[in-house]
Enzyme design. Structure first.
Site, PDB file in Angstrom:
ATOM      1  CG  HIS B 216      -2.146  -0.961   0.892  1.00 38.36           C
ATOM      2  ND1 HIS B 216      -3.395  -0.807   1.427  1.00 38.36           N
ATOM      3  CD2 HIS B 216      -2.212  -2.070   0.102  1.00 38.36           C
ATOM      4  CE1 HIS B 216      -4.185  -1.766   0.995  1.00 38.36           C
ATOM      5  NE2 HIS B 216      -3.495  -2.564   0.200  1.00 38.36           N
ATOM      6  CB  SER B 220      -1.737  -2.810  -7.147  1.00 44.00           C
ATOM      7  OG  SER B 220      -2.282  -3.076  -5.878  1.00 44.00           O
ATOM      8  CE  LYS B 244     -11.037  -7.684 -12.803  1.00 44.80           C
ATOM      9  NZ  LYS B 244     -10.305  -6.734 -13.642  1.00 44.80           N
ATOM     10  CG  ASP B 245      -9.715  -8.988  -5.699  1.00 43.26           C
ATOM     11  OD1 ASP B 245      -9.481  -9.045  -6.923  1.00 43.26           O
ATOM     12  OD2 ASP B 245      -8.927  -8.480  -4.872  1.00 43.26           O
ATOM     13  CD  GLU B 288       1.145 -33.544   0.375  1.00 41.61           C
ATOM     14  OE1 GLU B 288       1.060 -34.652  -0.182  1.00 41.61           O
ATOM     15  OE2 GLU B 288       0.170 -32.899   0.746  1.00 41.61           O
TER      16      GLU B 288
END
Lengths: 253, 415
Positions: B216, B220, B244-245, B288
């Site tokens: 922040h 972004s 949107k997210d 894994e």
């Protein structure tokens, strides 16, 4: 872009070839069609009950099922009184009593299935040195799952020429290494099914594999039924979210 | 005289608190008005998705911990008790076990997005480095979590991975003894792994807060890789990006739910349903899936210490990435040559992953070696050199110009 395409192609080719080579080494397990397969599949309760009969009359002579409480069978249609009667047929250790002594008592549905041997050493001593594996999770603990169990149970045959069986061992075409301590135990009409189904070896293998799938995953049906609801809900929610997002962003110039 | 700070909230209680502890102002600033470049695509949702996965893992893990026993004689059976007898215990455990895989999927996409759009370049170096540290802590947490059910793969995976540290001269053996709490993987190992597996997610949470704080400060990145120049280039985070997210999160949850409810054991290994037995070694010990590329690098080097250094180096290398990439242009959109090498790197990662799952012999060992060589070649040679040689495409003047031009072209097509 050309370099990229060549790279992708050669990588895919390398992976594909190597994958094919890998597959040819492994024993091919015949794929069975199971009523419990797929998103809407449920355990065939009648088959699982027949499978339990085989477990009780055949398998349990050598194999334990130590993680499974007898009450679990309610999931394949056993009623309360049937479970109580079934449990009473087993003996488990209770105590200590007021005199400080352990004693044997009839089992109740909350008890787990008693094991045929007291410990690993006793099991090996009675089985030519081999340890019959516990069956509680066997359907999840083998590559191929119930397909493997079915193949294994129907896969006993005469050892091919040139294979030297060790004393007391049996040949199974699906067992890793092919030499297994367990004999070919399922015989045609080896059990008499309570529901009158004809007990072929194929039928018995299917039934016991179904039963072992159930005991490895007693909440199998509930899981899939919840999954269908969860995914339907999420699909509707996704639709609403997408429509709102579209509407909101369309106001931007 | 001390004075409360001026706040603007309508609710008097919120206002009273905020003028003394301005957390509401902070949240309003960081999550309502935070300007997001208006051209971000759905790849930018994977940060939020990874954050939600962390919360899901902590929530399910907490309730699993209430039912789990971290003693070697009880661990396996207590997990089975969760699966059979605890109300919805099967759901908690399958969500937690598959959630780890989904968390890694989200984080890998998030990292490759950063690689493609140059999100690690100035001024986002610390943001990127914090991300690499998060990745490392995540790997440690996931590894220790896999040990807890105390199945065959738990035990033997723990044995193989802890033994790696013995490769280091002088300090190696004491480190391994410390990790084990004894002279082999045993009850003390399980106990400390459980304690650490409970602790590390909260360390992760703190790191994620720092990661977000660093984000922040500089804002972004976006698909064009150029800085936002003003309000015409951005949208407020809420409601535009939250919605949107949110949509992206729901789509991701559908995939997640598909694994949990219909193929919960697909990503696991059947051997882990066999209780741990120190006397029986499984035919192939595989970690894994999310560790497989690194496992391939480890086994590709014929020397034990060399392999361990290469494996840790392959991740440590990422921390130096902001300085290894000498190009000033962030986004691959404007780097025609690097873009191709990016995809080759992505394929290299997949090939390494596949090789890691195969026995380290014959052709697979050779493929793993070539893949390992290419991985280091990409970061240590290609990136620094390419930045100097490559002629980037012309950058647009601003985000809004590029976005509106694109929209204009589209409406022309329709007409």
């Amino acid at each position: 872009m050309r370099a990229l395409k060549t790279a992708i192609l050669s990588a895919a080719l390398a992976l594909g070839l190597a994958g094919a080579a890998q597959a040819s080494e492994a024993v091919h397990l015949p794929k069975q069609s199971w009523p419990h397969a797929g998103m809407f599949g449920t355990i065939d309760k009648a088959a699982a009950q027949r499978g339990f009969q085989i477990y009780k009359e055949v398998c349990s002579a050598c194999h334990s099922m130590r993680l499974v409480p007898i009450r679990t069978l309610a999931g394949i249609g056993f009623k309360d009184d049937e479970l109580k009667a079934l449990a009473a047929g087993y003996e488990v250790q209770g105590g200590p009593n007021d005199a400080g002594e352990m004693f044997m008592r009839p089992a109740i549905p909350a008890d787990r299935f008693p094991s045929p041997f007291a410990n690993e050493q006793a099991a090996r001593a009675a089985n030519n040195g081999a340890l019959p594996p516990d069956l509680s999770l066997i359907a999840k603990a083998r590559v191929g799952g119930e397909d493997y169990l079915h193949a294994f149970l129907t896969g006993f045959e005469e050892a091919p020429a040139g294979v030297n069986l060790m004393p007391g061992m049996n040949y199974n075409k699906y067992f890793p290494g092919h030499q297994v301590g367990m004999p070919n135990i399922l015989q045609p009409d080896g059990v008499t099914y309570a529901d009158g189904t004809k007990a072929t070896v194929e039928q018995q293998a299917r039934d016991v594999s179904t039963f072992l799938t159930f005991v490895a995953e007693p909440h199998h049906d509930a899981r899939k039924q919840m999954g269908v609801k969860v995914i339907l809900f999420l699909l509707v929610l996704a639709g609403l979210m997408y429509a709102s997002k579209r509407k909101l962003w369309s106001t931007l110039h | 005289m001390a004075q409360a700070q001026a706040s603007k909230f309508k609710n008097p209680l919120v206002n009273w608190i905020d003028s003394r502890l301005p957390i509401f102002t902070m949240l309003d600033h960081e999550y309502n008005h935070y300007p997001m470049p208006r051209n971000v695509n759905y790849l930018w949702a994977f940060g939020a998705i990874a954050g939600i996965m962390l919360v899901i893992m902590i929530a399910t893990g907490l309730f699993l911990a209430m039912q789990y026993s971290s003693h070697t004689s009880l661990a396996f059976d207590s997990v089975e008790r969760i699966m059979r007898d605890v109300n919805y215990g099967w759901l908690l455990r399958y969500v937690h076990a598959n959630g780890a895989s989904m968390f890694f999927i989200a984080v890998y996409i998030h990292m490759f997005r950063g690689l493609y759009y140059g999100s690690y370049k100035a001024p986002r170096e610390i943001l990127w480095i914090l991300g690499v540290i998060i990745f490392l802590v995540m790997m440690g947490t996931a590894f220790m979590g896999y040990v807890l059910p105390w199945g065959q793969m738990s035990f033997w995976g723990a044995t193989v991975i802890t033994n790696l540290f013995s490769a280091f001269p002088i300090v190696g053996d004491p480190i391994v003894t410390l990790l084990w709490g004894g002279f082999s993987v045993d009850n003390p190992t399980l106990n400390r792994f459980f304690a650490l597996h409970f602790l590390l997610p909260f360390v992760l949470l703190g790191l994620v807060i720092l990661h977000t704080a660093a984000l922040h400060v500089c804002g972004s990145n976006n698909p064009l890789g150029i800085d936002a120049k003003g309000p015409q280039d951005t949208v407020p985070f809420n409601p535009y990006v939250t919605l949107k997210d949110g949509f992206a999160v729901v789509m991701f949850l559908i995939v997640f739910a598909f694994f949990v409810f219909f193929m919960p054991n697909y990503l696991g290994h059947p051997d882990n349903y066999i209780p741990a037995n120190p006397l029986v070694t499984p035919a192939h010990i595989v970690p894994e899936w999310y560790f497989l590329p690194f496992y391939a690098i480890l086994r590709a080097i014929p020397d034990k210490l060399g392999g361990v250094i290469a494996m840790f180096g392959s991740i440590a290398l990422l921390m130096a990435l902001p300085w290894l990439d000498t190009s000033k242009v962030r986004s691959c959109k404007f780097r025609p040559i690097y873009r191709q090498f990016f995809w080759i790197l992505a394929i290299d990662g997949l090939v390494l992953g596949y090789a890691g799952a195969m026995p380290a012999e014959g052709a697979w060992l050779l493929i793993a070696r070539v893949g390992t060589f290419y991985y280091f070649f990409h970061f240590l040679v290609l990136l620094p050199v390419l930045g100097k040689l490559e002629r980037p495409l012309p950058l647009p003047n601003s985000i809004s110009e590029a976005v509106l031009k694109g929209a204009h072209a589209k409406s022309m097509e329709k007409a």
